[in-house]
Design a protein around this motif. Sequence first.
Motif, PDB file in Angstrom:
ATOM      1  N   UNK A   1       0.801  -1.219   0.000  1.00 35.29           N
ATOM      2  CA  UNK A   1       0.000   0.000   0.000  1.00 35.29           C
ATOM      3  C   UNK A   1       0.838   1.276   0.000  1.00 35.29           C
ATOM      4  N   UNK A   2       2.151   1.145  -0.186  1.00 35.62           N
ATOM      5  CA  UNK A   2       3.003   2.322  -0.317  1.00 35.62           C
ATOM      6  C   UNK A   2       3.061   3.177   0.938  1.00 35.62           C
ATOM      7  N   UNK A   3       3.202   2.551   2.076  1.00 34.82           N
ATOM      8  CA  UNK A   3       3.234   3.270   3.352  1.00 34.82           C
ATOM      9  C   UNK A   3       4.410   4.238   3.370  1.00 34.82           C
ATOM     10  N   UNK A   4       4.155   5.491   3.757  1.00 36.40           N
ATOM     11  CA  UNK A   4       5.180   6.532   3.697  1.00 36.40           C
ATOM     12  C   UNK A   4       5.803   6.832   5.053  1.00 36.40           C
ATOM     13  N   UNK A   5       5.306   6.194   6.119  1.00 31.13           N
ATOM     14  CA  UNK A   5       5.841   6.468   7.450  1.00 31.13           C
ATOM     15  C   UNK A   5       7.029   5.593   7.792  1.00 31.13           C
ATOM     16  N   UNK A   6       7.325   5.513   9.076  1.00 30.99           N
ATOM     17  CA  UNK A   6       8.439   4.707   9.582  1.00 30.99           C
ATOM     18  C   UNK A   6       8.009   3.234   9.619  1.00 30.99           C
ATOM     19  N   UNK A   7       8.509   2.454   8.669  1.00 28.91           N
ATOM     20  CA  UNK A   7       8.083   1.063   8.549  1.00 28.91           C
ATOM     21  C   UNK A   7       8.444   0.254   9.792  1.00 28.91           C
ATOM     22  N   UNK A   8       9.655   0.444  10.284  1.00 35.92           N
ATOM     23  CA  UNK A   8      10.108  -0.322  11.451  1.00 35.92           C
ATOM     24  C   UNK A   8       9.222  -0.038  12.663  1.00 35.92           C
ATOM     25  N   UNK A   9       8.883   1.209  12.867  1.00 37.76           N
ATOM     26  CA  UNK A   9       8.027   1.579  13.995  1.00 37.76           C
ATOM     27  C   UNK A   9       6.634   0.977  13.843  1.00 37.76           C
ATOM     28  N   UNK A  10       6.097   0.995  12.611  1.00 34.47           N
ATOM     29  CA  UNK A  10       4.761   0.440  12.373  1.00 34.47           C
ATOM     30  C   UNK A  10       4.735  -1.061  12.620  1.00 34.47           C
ATOM     31  N   UNK A  11       5.769  -1.779  12.157  1.00 38.24           N
ATOM     32  CA  UNK A  11       5.839  -3.222  12.357  1.00 38.24           C
ATOM     33  C   UNK A  11       5.971  -3.542  13.839  1.00 38.24           C
ATOM     34  N   UNK A  12       6.825  -2.814  14.534  1.00 34.14           N
ATOM     35  CA  UNK A  12       7.004  -3.054  15.969  1.00 34.14           C
ATOM     36  C   UNK A  12       5.705  -2.801  16.725  1.00 34.14           C
ATOM     37  N   UNK A  13       4.990  -1.751  16.358  1.00 36.62           N
ATOM     38  CA  UNK A  13       3.729  -1.439  17.026  1.00 36.62           C
ATOM     39  C   UNK A  13       2.682  -2.516  16.802  1.00 36.62           C
ATOM     40  N   UNK A  14       2.617  -3.043  15.573  1.00 32.68           N
ATOM     41  CA  UNK A  14       1.631  -4.087  15.277  1.00 32.68           C
ATOM     42  C   UNK A  14       1.954  -5.374  16.030  1.00 32.68           C
ATOM     43  N   UNK A  15       3.235  -5.746  16.081  1.00 32.70           N
ATOM     44  CA  UNK A  15       3.620  -6.954  16.809  1.00 32.70           C
ATOM     45  C   UNK A  15       3.328  -6.807  18.304  1.00 32.70           C
ATOM     46  N   UNK A  16       3.598  -5.629  18.839  1.00 38.79           N
ATOM     47  CA  UNK A  16       3.333  -5.394  20.268  1.00 38.79           C
ATOM     48  C   UNK A  16       1.843  -5.478  20.559  1.00 38.79           C
ATOM     49  N   UNK A  17       1.015  -4.890  19.693  1.00 35.46           N
ATOM     50  CA  UNK A  17      -0.433  -4.951  19.904  1.00 35.46           C
ATOM     51  C   UNK A  17      -0.944  -6.390  19.813  1.00 35.46           C
ATOM     52  N   UNK A  18      -0.268  -7.200  18.995  1.00 36.13           N
ATOM     53  CA  UNK A  18      -0.664  -8.600  18.861  1.00 36.13           C
ATOM     54  C   UNK A  18      -0.111  -9.473  19.982  1.00 36.13           C
ATOM     55  N   UNK A  19       0.615  -8.871  20.922  1.00 33.86           N
ATOM     56  CA  UNK A  19       1.087  -9.613  22.091  1.00 33.86           C
ATOM     57  C   UNK A  19       2.455 -10.221  21.955  1.00 33.86           C
ATOM     58  N   UNK A  20       3.234  -9.818  20.951  1.00 35.59           N
ATOM     59  CA  UNK A  20       4.599 -10.311  20.775  1.00 35.59           C
ATOM     60  C   UNK A  20       5.563  -9.226  21.249  1.00 35.59           C
ATOM     61  N   UNK A  21       5.991  -9.339  22.495  1.00 41.31           N
ATOM     62  CA  UNK A  21       6.818  -8.302  23.122  1.00 41.31           C
ATOM     63  C   UNK A  21       8.058  -8.950  23.755  1.00 41.31           C
ATOM     64  N   UNK A  22       9.211  -8.240  23.674  1.00 42.39           N
ATOM     65  CA  UNK A  22       9.446  -7.040  22.873  1.00 42.39           C
ATOM     66  C   UNK A  22       9.446  -7.396  21.397  1.00 42.39           C
ATOM     67  N   UNK A  23       8.862  -6.555  20.560  1.00 42.32           N
ATOM     68  CA  UNK A  23       8.686  -6.944  19.149  1.00 42.32           C
ATOM     69  C   UNK A  23       9.994  -7.166  18.411  1.00 42.32           C
ATOM     70  N   UNK A  24      11.030  -6.409  18.782  1.00 45.18           N
ATOM     71  CA  UNK A  24      12.305  -6.537  18.073  1.00 45.18           C
ATOM     72  C   UNK A  24      12.889  -7.947  18.200  1.00 45.18           C
ATOM     73  N   UNK A  25      12.524  -8.655  19.239  1.00 38.37           N
ATOM     74  CA  UNK A  25      13.032 -10.005  19.449  1.00 38.37           C
ATOM     75  C   UNK A  25      12.513 -10.981  18.384  1.00 38.37           C
ATOM     76  N   UNK A  26      11.425 -10.603  17.705  1.00 40.51           N
ATOM     77  CA  UNK A  26      10.798 -11.483  16.716  1.00 40.51           C
ATOM     78  C   UNK A  26      11.111 -11.078  15.279  1.00 40.51           C
TER      79      UNK A  26
END
Length: 330
Positions: A116-141
């Motif tokens: 979808x051509x996301x223009x924001x910070x991709x890493x931050x968006x991915x980390x936020x989605x993983x955290x909301x899905x209960x995978x914390x800390x997201x960077x570990x995954x």
Amino acid sequence: MSHLLSAAGLRVTFPGRRGAPAARAVDGVDLDIGAGEIVALVGESGCGKTTLARTLLGLVTPTAGRVTFAGEPLAYKAAALKAYRKRVQLVLQDPSGSLNPRHTVYDAVAEGLRIHGYAGDEREAVAGALARAGLRPPERFFLRYPHELSGGQRQRVVIAGALVLGPELIVADEPVASLDASVRGEILALLLRLRDELGLSALVVTHDLGLAWNIADRVAVMYLGRIVETGPVETVLTSPQHPYTRALLSVLPESPLPPVVLRGEPPDPARIPGGCRFHARCQVLASGEAAAVADRCRGEELPVLGGGAVAQVACHWSAGARPAEVTAAW
């Protein structure tokens, strides 16, 4: 409650082979999903519930009827569908089949952003989605592969991939069917938390009325291409009106109803019987309890149920001949 998604008069037919009649997979369905509401669509395999879900997602073009989202009719052009699927996301049954084994968790979740051509910070968006899905800390995954995760973790990655675009509605097709019993409760609790925290709406497609009891605000019971009973989950599951709903409930371990074994298999959707489409398998009709309306059951078509929150049933017996007693609450 305002309607986020609505289906009106929805029909989906598939052409038969070599001149055979067309299969009526969805045969007249009205269904509304409100903002922040979880609706469970329940029925046996082959009843049309997955076809209905795919039609609501825009993956199948209806033969008749219409789908509206946020008050706007769904358009079946590539650009319109791409924009729509950013707002309505799919969560599939089998996380192992949903995830590319060669992609890391990061790439699996980021895929939607890139499409979808996301223009924001991709890493931050991915980390936020993983955290909301209960995978914390997201960077570990981030750099893990699907085979390195448990079944519950893989399902959380699939959910994160749906959440990363900030959808308003998710369609979850048997979201816990492939998971161990110990993990199912965690995933259902996650879906409820996402509804409460994000205002997310959900259509949960399942064959399990027990799951509907645990997660849904409202339930719609589907049989042979049509919704035959609908209403608030407490109303439908504590006092089921349709014989088919009663049969589905009776096989649950905690059900107060005597077990019902339905005769035969559901009819061919290319040859839907006249009258009530359930009459050939109806345990109430077979027992003689519905003798007063037997002719109507076999010959009189029932109307399409409305898609709203009011309890409704498409059954001649329940409408007039059924005794007044109700099922004890669970």
